[in-house]
Design an enzyme around this catalytic site. Structure first.
Site, PDB file in Angstrom:
ATOM      1  N   CYS A  14       0.895  -1.194  -0.044  1.00  0.00           N
ATOM      2  CA  CYS A  14      -0.023  -0.141  -0.036  1.00  0.00           C
ATOM      3  C   CYS A  14       0.873   1.402  -0.030  1.00  0.00           C
ATOM      4  O   CYS A  14       0.526   2.135  -0.773  1.00  0.00           O
ATOM      5  CB  CYS A  14      -0.809   0.070   1.105  1.00  0.00           C
ATOM      6  SG  CYS A  14      -1.964   1.440   1.146  1.00  0.00           S
ATOM      7  N   CYS A  44      -1.465   1.613  -3.039  1.00  0.00           N
ATOM      8  CA  CYS A  44      -2.441   2.761  -2.802  1.00  0.00           C
ATOM      9  C   CYS A  44      -1.959   4.203  -2.604  1.00  0.00           C
ATOM     10  O   CYS A  44      -2.340   5.125  -3.482  1.00  0.00           O
ATOM     11  CB  CYS A  44      -3.178   2.567  -1.620  1.00  0.00           C
ATOM     12  SG  CYS A  44      -3.161   0.732  -0.929  1.00  0.00           S
ATOM     13  N   LYS A 104       0.023   5.424  -6.108  1.00  0.00           N
ATOM     14  CA  LYS A 104      -0.977   5.346  -7.370  1.00  0.00           C
ATOM     15  C   LYS A 104      -1.878   6.377  -6.960  1.00  0.00           C
ATOM     16  O   LYS A 104      -2.275   7.181  -7.933  1.00  0.00           O
ATOM     17  CB  LYS A 104      -1.758   3.990  -7.080  1.00  0.00           C
ATOM     18  CG  LYS A 104      -2.944   4.065  -7.995  1.00  0.00           C
ATOM     19  CD  LYS A 104      -3.891   2.895  -7.827  1.00  0.00           C
ATOM     20  CE  LYS A 104      -4.763   3.096  -6.549  1.00  0.00           C
ATOM     21  NZ  LYS A 104      -5.477   2.059  -6.094  1.00  0.00           N
ATOM     22  N   TYR A 155      -9.348  -3.356 -11.183  1.00  0.00           N
ATOM     23  CA  TYR A 155      -9.240  -1.867 -10.836  1.00  0.00           C
ATOM     24  C   TYR A 155      -8.089  -1.426 -11.122  1.00  0.00           C
ATOM     25  O   TYR A 155      -7.421  -0.278 -11.322  1.00  0.00           O
ATOM     26  CB  TYR A 155      -9.759  -1.727  -9.545  1.00  0.00           C
ATOM     27  CG  TYR A 155      -9.054  -2.365  -8.383  1.00  0.00           C
ATOM     28  CD1 TYR A 155      -7.939  -1.588  -7.583  1.00  0.00           C
ATOM     29  CD2 TYR A 155      -9.472  -3.479  -7.941  1.00  0.00           C
ATOM     30  CE1 TYR A 155      -7.183  -2.322  -6.458  1.00  0.00           C
ATOM     31  CE2 TYR A 155      -8.530  -4.211  -6.862  1.00  0.00           C
ATOM     32  CZ  TYR A 155      -7.749  -3.436  -6.142  1.00  0.00           C
ATOM     33  OH  TYR A 155      -6.995  -4.090  -5.071  1.00  0.00           O
ATOM     34  N   GLU A 189      -7.319   1.562 -13.247  1.00  0.00           N
ATOM     35  CA  GLU A 189      -6.953   2.897 -12.579  1.00  0.00           C
ATOM     36  C   GLU A 189      -5.533   3.376 -13.501  1.00  0.00           C
ATOM     37  O   GLU A 189      -5.373   4.630 -13.753  1.00  0.00           O
ATOM     38  CB  GLU A 189      -6.363   2.730 -11.251  1.00  0.00           C
ATOM     39  CG  GLU A 189      -7.693   2.515 -10.283  1.00  0.00           C
ATOM     40  CD  GLU A 189      -7.215   2.012  -9.193  1.00  0.00           C
ATOM     41  OE1 GLU A 189      -8.370   2.087  -8.192  1.00  0.00           O
ATOM     42  OE2 GLU A 189      -6.316   1.450  -8.739  1.00  0.00           O
ATOM     43  N   HIS A 231     -27.852  20.756  -1.286  1.00  0.00           N
ATOM     44  CA  HIS A 231     -28.001  21.390  -2.575  1.00  0.00           C
ATOM     45  C   HIS A 231     -27.193  22.657  -2.818  1.00  0.00           C
ATOM     46  O   HIS A 231     -27.066  23.491  -1.954  1.00  0.00           O
ATOM     47  CB  HIS A 231     -29.584  21.986  -2.879  1.00  0.00           C
ATOM     48  CG  HIS A 231     -29.740  22.227  -4.227  1.00  0.00           C
ATOM     49  ND1 HIS A 231     -29.957  21.251  -5.239  1.00  0.00           N
ATOM     50  CD2 HIS A 231     -29.885  23.618  -4.745  1.00  0.00           C
ATOM     51  CE1 HIS A 231     -30.062  22.241  -6.642  1.00  0.00           C
ATOM     52  NE2 HIS A 231     -30.218  23.523  -6.030  1.00  0.00           N
ATOM     53  N   GLU A 289     -26.759  14.733  -3.470  1.00  0.00           N
ATOM     54  CA  GLU A 289     -28.044  14.972  -3.286  1.00  0.00           C
ATOM     55  C   GLU A 289     -28.852  14.012  -3.910  1.00  0.00           C
ATOM     56  O   GLU A 289     -30.140  13.718  -3.548  1.00  0.00           O
ATOM     57  CB  GLU A 289     -28.349  16.269  -3.411  1.00  0.00           C
ATOM     58  CG  GLU A 289     -28.606  16.729  -4.807  1.00  0.00           C
ATOM     59  CD  GLU A 289     -29.416  18.217  -4.966  1.00  0.00           C
ATOM     60  OE1 GLU A 289     -30.394  18.561  -4.518  1.00  0.00           O
ATOM     61  OE2 GLU A 289     -28.553  19.141  -5.278  1.00  0.00           O
TER      62      GLU A 289
END
Length: 452
Positions: free
Chosen positions: A43, A48, A51, A178, A182, A435, A440
């Site tokens: 990681c 992670c 990356k 992924y 990615e 909003h 939302e």
């Protein structure tokens, strides 16, 4: 019987370091840890963290055009890979230092060495030294693997991509998970002409079909040359480039080829077989619900067990191990309803069941909306986002939430709390919308788009 340590941890990644730190710091256990490479594991050092830094770097390409559309008089410049790479590796060095200090400050003895098991309570370090421990925890992680095809040695993996001397002009990324998807977005954003081959019918297998379909569509719109149902047959060196022959009959040249076609557990040459510790079909260490192997004193956590291969999961498994073994509180790591972010471009966040998996389980209602977000639409970009809830007809519980949008990872962390708590669609409906935001839409969808 007396031992040198209460706990010996093999592996200095996120899971191993957390288990060692908490066992020593919270319970006063005498703990040692051995790491043969760099502290922080996949990681921090080659996953992670670097990356995500590369994702950040690659996203600035669109920001210049967006800023101009908003009235800012700025000009695009060239990306300086050497400058960025130097800063990235300095940051990784800093983080590795933090991991080392965490262990030191909690009284954990560290060995910069490879360790393997000799018996149920003994490990041997690479210099031949032997240490005994009441409990041994294996947290050695995993590594990327290349397919067995001619010329595969010419390709790089996700381990090496952070160390490229220069950015290539053209690159082929092979895989549809992924990691592959990615890096296709990253390299494309950094100005590399990027091609992606995936043998399956759609990238991101296992995720919600509607969500992954939109991700792929947007990747293609962004300029990534995605070829589905396509794989590499063979490769060879041709001058400074790599010649690639594909299953669709195409022959092309690329400056670099990266395989992101799977990972394997780091469980070889650990002495497991001599102790009778069982391994699974992929080579993973088999453990029970409490991360215990068939040898009572030996436990394993993280990617080496191939349960859920995510950093926060390895950390949770390490914490559960300490609760069980050192705090007298038997704790099973919870692998249900884990929120996940995929840092593709566009980003995807997901928690719970896909529409397809939920429909196989019980009758469902699907609430879904796709639209152009205000910020990008104003700038003239056609990018679309998706907000989706998969709801049980019977209980009205939200079984799955899927978001494809800028910042989807940040959104899904918060949505994950509600889904984990068992929130119903009506709980979402009762929540006042913030909003104007993209998220939302998660609380304003009133009518199902379909039922299954």
């Amino acid at each position: 019987m007396s031992f040198d340590y209460d706990l010996f941890v093999i592996g200095g990644g996120s899971g191993g370091v957390r288990a060692a730190r908490v066992a020593a710091g919270d319970t006063g256990a005498k703990v040692a840890l051995a790491e043969e490479d760099r502290y922080g594991g996949t990681c921090v050092i080659r996953g992670c963290v670097p990356k995500k830094l590369m994702v950040f770097a690659s996203e600035y390409a669109d920001m210049v055009g967006d800023a101009q559309a908003y009235g800012w008089d700025i000009k695009a410049g060239a990306f300086n890979w050497g400058h960025f790479r130097g800063k990235m590796h300095a940051e990784l060095d800093r983080l590795e230092g933090i991991y080392r200090n965490i262990l030191k400050n909690n009284g954990v003895e560290s060995f910069d060495a490879r360790a393997k098991l000799v018996d149920a309570h003994t490990v041997e370090l690479s210099d031949g030294t032997r240490k005994t421990a009441k409990h041994i925890l294996i947290a050695t992680g995993g590594h990327p693997v290349k397919p067995d095809i001619p010329g595969a040695e010419l390709a790089i993996t996700s381990n090496e991509i952070f160390h490229l001397e220069t950015l290539p002009k053209t690159m082929l990324i092979v895989g549809g998970g992924y990691i592959a998807s990615e890096f296709a977005g990253i390299m494309n954003g950094l100005g590399v002409k990027t091609t992606q081959f995936y043998r399956g019918a759609q990238i991101l297998r296992g995720f919600d079909d509607e969500a992954r379909g939109l991700v792929c569509e947007e990747m293609c719109q962004a300029g990534i040359d995605v070829h589905l149902g396509t794989n590499v047959l063979e490769m060879r060196k041709e001058g400074d480039q790599i010649w690639v022959k594909a299953t669709n009959g195409e022959e092309r040249l690329f400056d670099h080829v990266m395989f992101a076609t799977g990972r394997a557990p780091n469980a070889d040459d650990l002495g497991l077989e001599a102790l009778g510790i069982e391994r699974g079909r992929k080579g993973e260490i088999l453990v029970d619900d409490y991360s215990q192997t068939g040898v009572p004193s030996v436990f394993a956590i993280g990617d080496v067990t191939d349960r859920v291969n995510l950093t926060p999961v390895a950390i949770r498994e390490g914490m559960a191990f300490v609760e069980t073994v050192f705090k007298g509180n038997p704790t099973k790591p919870d692998h249900e309803l884990i929120p996940t972010a995929i840092f593709t471009q566009p980003e995807m966040g997901t928690v719970g069941l896909s529409e397809e998996d939920a429909a196989e389980q019980e009758p469902i209602d699907v609430y879904s909306t796709s639209f152009k977000p205000m910020q990008q639409a104003f700038a003239g970009r056609a990018q679309r986002v998706l907000m989706k809830l998969v709801v049980s007809k019977a209980s009205r519980k939200v079984l799955g939430c899927h978001i494809v949008a800028p910042g989807a990872g940040e959104m899904i962390q918060l949505a994950g709390i509600a889904v984990k708590m068992g929130a119903t669609k009506e709980d979402f409906d009762r929540t006042v919308a913030v909003h104007p935001t993209m998220s939302e839409e998660l609380v304003t969808m009133k009518t199902p788009v379909r039922s299954a």
